[in-house]
Motif scaffolding. Sequence first.
Motif: not given
Length: 245
Positions: A43-71
């Motif tokens: 419950r303490k983790v909110c999952v949503g849809e993020g904005k494009c990071q221009s990292l095509c081919g390195k997905g799925p792309i996950l953005i943590q707390n609107e700062r950390r980008v994970l490939k």
Amino acid sequence: FWIKLLPLLLAQQQQKLDVRLSPGCLADGAQKTHSKLKALAPRKVCVGEGKCQSLCGKGPILIQNERRVLKYMKDEKLVPFLQSCVDDDDEEEDWVLPDGLIEGYDLVVEGMELLSKKKYLEASQNLKEGIEKALEPAKTYGSDMEWMVQAHRSLADALLAQNNANNDDAFYSIQVALQLDPKDSLSYETLIRIYQADRNEKGEYQALQALLFDLPEPTSPPRDVANRRRELEFRLKSLDSKLKK
């Protein structure tokens, strides 16, 4: 003062995970990542849809707390990652993702894939087993039950497609889906098909009324959805005339 500060404090405590669902990321499996995170996140983790990071081919792309980008955040990385999210909070240091929830979710996903291939018996077996394993952990642990609604609806569809003489199990499954989400229009459509299979015109009539009048009408629906709604409205009028005779 504290009332105004409370939403900010809660926001700071909650983890935010956004999965990019652009066409390129979808090709990398982002939809599976998004669906699994929503199903398994506490419950303490909110999952949503993020904005494009221009990292095509390195997905799925996950953005943590609107700062950390994970490939490359594919299936095998998700459970350890969720564990690390919660371990950052001292209050949740003993947190463990329930095994039944993980196993049940995977069985449900397999069941839905079998259903899409019209392997109805195998699909119903996987879906039933997955629901049995995951329903109670999902209720007590998870915050998003959309996947469990879909699991019950899919089980009802798989059972109905087997053309059994008795549709009680399909009826029970769709009733659970509607208890979990009373506004799920797709569940009402399955319920209508069950009543049609049972030649229960009164039940079908009541389900049509609920779908067409009790639920919000979709705004600017796609053509196929609008056409389907017109078909249902025509069927309702036909039943109304027949049942009043």
